[in-house]
Design a protein around this motif. Sequence first.
Motif, mmCIF file in Angstrom:
data_model
loop_
_atom_site.group_PDB
_atom_site.id
_atom_site.type_symbol
_atom_site.label_atom_id
_atom_site.label_comp_id
_atom_site.label_asym_id
_atom_site.label_seq_id
_atom_site.Cartn_x
_atom_site.Cartn_y
_atom_site.Cartn_z
ATOM 1 N N MET A 47 56.812 28.565 -48.891
ATOM 2 C CA MET A 47 58.226 28.819 -48.745
ATOM 3 C C MET A 47 58.720 29.791 -49.815
ATOM 4 S SD MET A 47 60.781 27.385 -46.923
ATOM 5 C CE MET A 47 62.497 27.064 -46.991
ATOM 6 N N ILE A 48 58.261 29.610 -51.037
ATOM 7 C CA ILE A 48 58.651 30.509 -52.124
ATOM 8 C C ILE A 48 58.092 31.904 -51.869
ATOM 9 C CG2 ILE A 48 58.424 30.965 -54.595
ATOM 10 C CD1 ILE A 48 60.268 28.679 -54.078
ATOM 11 N N LEU A 49 56.851 31.971 -51.421
ATOM 12 C CA LEU A 49 56.250 33.279 -51.145
ATOM 13 C C LEU A 49 56.937 33.976 -49.971
ATOM 14 C CD1 LEU A 49 52.463 32.533 -51.643
ATOM 15 C CD2 LEU A 49 54.004 33.781 -53.151
ATOM 16 N N GLU A 50 57.399 33.205 -49.015
ATOM 17 C CA GLU A 50 58.126 33.782 -47.886
ATOM 18 C C GLU A 50 59.443 34.402 -48.357
ATOM 19 O OE1 GLU A 50 60.048 32.290 -43.655
ATOM 20 O OE2 GLU A 50 58.819 30.925 -44.841
ATOM 21 N N ALA A 51 60.166 33.709 -49.208
ATOM 22 C CA ALA A 51 61.420 34.225 -49.742
ATOM 23 C C ALA A 51 61.172 35.433 -50.644
ATOM 24 C CB ALA A 51 62.154 33.136 -50.508
ATOM 25 N N LEU A 52 60.128 35.363 -51.440
ATOM 26 C CA LEU A 52 59.791 36.487 -52.311
ATOM 27 C C LEU A 52 59.395 37.713 -51.494
ATOM 28 C CD1 LEU A 52 59.448 37.373 -55.241
ATOM 29 C CD2 LEU A 52 57.077 36.627 -55.091
ATOM 30 N N GLY A 53 58.617 37.506 -50.448
ATOM 31 C CA GLY A 53 58.239 38.620 -49.579
ATOM 32 C C GLY A 53 59.434 39.233 -48.878
ATOM 33 N N SER A 54 60.364 38.409 -48.455
ATOM 34 C CA SER A 54 61.574 38.925 -47.813
ATOM 35 C C SER A 54 62.427 39.705 -48.806
ATOM 36 C CB SER A 54 62.387 37.780 -47.232
ATOM 37 O OG SER A 54 61.685 37.165 -46.199
ATOM 38 N N ALA A 55 62.528 39.201 -50.028
ATOM 39 C CA ALA A 55 63.307 39.902 -51.046
ATOM 40 C C ALA A 55 62.688 41.261 -51.368
ATOM 41 C CB ALA A 55 63.411 39.055 -52.305
ATOM 42 N N VAL A 56 61.374 41.313 -51.451
ATOM 43 C CA VAL A 56 60.694 42.587 -51.715
ATOM 44 C C VAL A 56 60.882 43.540 -50.544
ATOM 45 C CG1 VAL A 56 58.419 43.637 -52.024
ATOM 46 C CG2 VAL A 56 59.041 41.624 -53.346
ATOM 47 N N LEU A 57 60.805 43.023 -49.320
ATOM 48 C CA LEU A 57 61.035 43.852 -48.143
ATOM 49 C C LEU A 57 62.453 44.418 -48.138
ATOM 50 C CD1 LEU A 57 60.046 44.894 -45.374
ATOM 51 C CD2 LEU A 57 60.929 42.778 -44.402
ATOM 52 N N GLY A 58 63.447 43.593 -48.464
ATOM 53 C CA GLY A 58 64.828 44.066 -48.548
ATOM 54 C C GLY A 58 65.017 45.094 -49.634
#
Length: 88
Positions: free
Chosen positions: A1-12
């Motif tokens: 879950m943390i990696l998913e949020a981190l990946g989304s933040a990096v994508l944004g």
Amino acid sequence: MILEALGSAVLGLILAWAAAYRLPHRLPARPLVLSTGVAGALFGDFVTHTALGPGPAWLSLPGAAIISAASLSLLLRPSGRLRRSATA
């Protein structure tokens, strides 16, 4: 879950940086653009994850990218001069 949020933040952040790099004359200050891209991606990830439920993290990334791009498009200003219609 943390990696998913981190990946989304990096994508944004990547999407916002690309928009700020390509359209600096049509966007406000760079910190606002970058923070809007990250916030839009995190919100898009949340909405997509809520709609799809638990599953592979990569399924939420397209939703994060779409919401991030949509929120960045709200920051765009008109380019150049405004045209007046003949009736105005």
